[in-house]
Each structure stands twice: as structure tokens, then as C-alpha cells.
Design a protein around this motif. Sequence first.
Motif, PDB file in Angstrom:
ATOM      1  N   GLY A 195      41.039  31.795  24.618  1.00  0.00           N
ATOM      2  CA  GLY A 195      41.115  33.036  23.855  1.00  0.00           C
ATOM      3  C   GLY A 195      40.251  34.135  24.440  1.00  0.00           C
ATOM      4  O   GLY A 195      40.678  35.286  24.563  1.00  0.00           O
ATOM      5  N   VAL A 196      39.030  33.791  24.813  1.00  0.00           N
ATOM      6  CA  VAL A 196      38.119  34.775  25.406  1.00  0.00           C
ATOM      7  C   VAL A 196      38.637  35.229  26.768  1.00  0.00           C
ATOM      8  O   VAL A 196      38.638  36.425  27.094  1.00  0.00           O
ATOM      9  N   LYS A 197      39.096  34.269  27.570  1.00  0.00           N
ATOM     10  CA  LYS A 197      39.615  34.602  28.900  1.00  0.00           C
ATOM     11  C   LYS A 197      40.826  35.531  28.800  1.00  0.00           C
ATOM     12  O   LYS A 197      40.940  36.517  29.544  1.00  0.00           O
ATOM     13  N   ALA A 198      41.728  35.223  27.867  1.00  0.00           N
ATOM     14  CA  ALA A 198      42.922  36.048  27.684  1.00  0.00           C
ATOM     15  C   ALA A 198      42.552  37.459  27.235  1.00  0.00           C
ATOM     16  O   ALA A 198      43.146  38.446  27.683  1.00  0.00           O
ATOM     17  N   PHE A 199      41.565  37.561  26.362  1.00  0.00           N
ATOM     18  CA  PHE A 199      41.128  38.875  25.889  1.00  0.00           C
ATOM     19  C   PHE A 199      40.582  39.704  27.049  1.00  0.00           C
ATOM     20  O   PHE A 199      40.906  40.888  27.198  1.00  0.00           O
ATOM     21  N   LEU A 200      39.749  39.072  27.868  1.00  0.00           N
ATOM     22  CA  LEU A 200      39.150  39.788  28.999  1.00  0.00           C
ATOM     23  C   LEU A 200      40.196  40.169  30.042  1.00  0.00           C
ATOM     24  O   LEU A 200      40.077  41.208  30.708  1.00  0.00           O
ATOM     25  N   GLU A 201      41.221  39.327  30.170  1.00  0.00           N
ATOM     26  CA  GLU A 201      42.280  39.597  31.146  1.00  0.00           C
ATOM     27  C   GLU A 201      43.403  40.445  30.567  1.00  0.00           C
ATOM     28  O   GLU A 201      44.391  40.726  31.242  1.00  0.00           O
ATOM     29  N   LYS A 202      43.254  40.826  29.295  1.00  0.00           N
ATOM     30  CA  LYS A 202      44.230  41.689  28.610  1.00  0.00           C
ATOM     31  C   LYS A 202      45.644  41.098  28.645  1.00  0.00           C
ATOM     32  O   LYS A 202      46.616  41.755  29.014  1.00  0.00           O
ATOM     33  N   ARG A 203      45.740  39.834  28.231  1.00  0.00           N
ATOM     34  CA  ARG A 203      47.027  39.140  28.167  1.00  0.00           C
ATOM     35  C   ARG A 203      47.067  38.292  26.904  1.00  0.00           C
ATOM     36  O   ARG A 203      46.023  37.995  26.306  1.00  0.00           O
ATOM     37  N   PRO A 204      48.269  37.883  26.454  1.00  0.00           N
ATOM     38  CA  PRO A 204      48.350  37.005  25.281  1.00  0.00           C
ATOM     39  C   PRO A 204      47.740  35.639  25.595  1.00  0.00           C
ATOM     40  O   PRO A 204      47.920  35.118  26.699  1.00  0.00           O
ATOM     41  N   PRO A 205      47.030  35.044  24.655  1.00  0.00           N
ATOM     42  CA  PRO A 205      46.454  33.717  24.898  1.00  0.00           C
ATOM     43  C   PRO A 205      47.529  32.635  24.893  1.00  0.00           C
ATOM     44  O   PRO A 205      48.564  32.766  24.238  1.00  0.00           O
TER      45      PRO A 205
END
Length: 210
Positions: A195-205
Motif C-alpha cells: 500500500g505504501v509503495k503503491a501510494f509513493l509510485e502513484k499507482r493502484p495497490p
Amino acid sequence: VLTGAGKAFCAGGDFSEIQAANADPLKAEEGVGVFLDVFRALREIPFPSVARINGDAVGGGCCLALGCDFRIAVRGARFGLPFVNIGLAGADLGASYILPRLVGLTRATEMLLLGQTVTAEEAVGFGMIHRCVEPDALDQEVGDLVGRLARGPRLALRLTKQALVASLDRGLEEALAFERYAQTLAIQSPDVLEGVKAFLEKRPPRFGGA
């Protein structure tokens, strides 16, 4: 997803069974117990439940809908708990527990003591259901919701539902203690890293979950 097979979501109990139970106290208690177990199961299942309310939800049928976590109805559907209108107690199938917690004691008193029926549009207005839509939009609305839940983090959803259900009866300290437990467990799950990685990468988790 819980839904009806015909024009109604559920019209309630079978009158012939009610008449049979009238002459048999043991049968009456067993029958009531079965319905209470169904309501309890809806509240305790470890994942979100959705009521797809395709028509009227009356009596026990209304209680089944209220036992679900999400309630989406078609416009024009009616909701009623008219137990007292046929001499039954309004306290049945979890109604006296869940209804005041959803709509407040004043509205619940009217519905349970007067056997009052309300429309889906009215039910949305005082928080009894989440949304009402046109009949041809019901499947899309429910499908979108179920899809969103299915893509969600399973552990986090399970813990959140558990906290919400329990909060109806817990005091502040008990609720905070459970939140400490739940968040400590959730923060250690792989879903948090994703979830954190997806948020930082601006993509859906892409949650896997447990």
C-alpha cells in the motif's frame, strides 16, 4: 452478497410456520433461535457483507438486510418491521439491537412500535441503508462495491469490520485496546508495504492479503 430471488428482497416469515409455533412453545423457541443465528452470523462473518436489495424487505427480510455491512436498494423498495401488526414482538431477528444503532431511538421506536414502513428514499435519508438506485443500475452499483472490497487488503478489512461491530457495545477504553491490537497486527502485513509503495509510485495497490 445477499439478495432476493424474486421481485422482493424478502417478505419475511412464513405465516403457516408462525401459526404452527403458536401451539408449540418448543417449536416457537427453536424457530426464533434459527433466525437469530442467521443475524448473528451476518454480523460475525470475517469479511464485509453486501445486501443487494432488489425489492421490498419486510419483517425478517428487513432484519437480514440490516445485518449486512452494506445495503444498496432499488428506488421504490419498502422497508418495514410490522411485527406488532400481527401480534408479534418488534424485538426479533436483531431488530431491537441494530435499528436504534442505525437510525436512532426515535425513528426506531416509530418503526417497531407502530409497525411503520418506509421507502428506500426515506431509508437513505436517515441512515438505514447506504444508497438507492434505479433498478437497471443495481447490478452495476453492487458490482462496483464488491469489486472494490475484493481488491482491498483482506486483513485490514477483517480487522476493521471486527472493530466496527464490536464498537456498538464497547466503551472507549475497550475500543482503544482493540485498535492497538488490530493496528499492530495490520502494520506487520505485506499489504502495508504494498500500500505504501503503491501510494509513493502513484499507482493502484495490488493487495494479496491473508
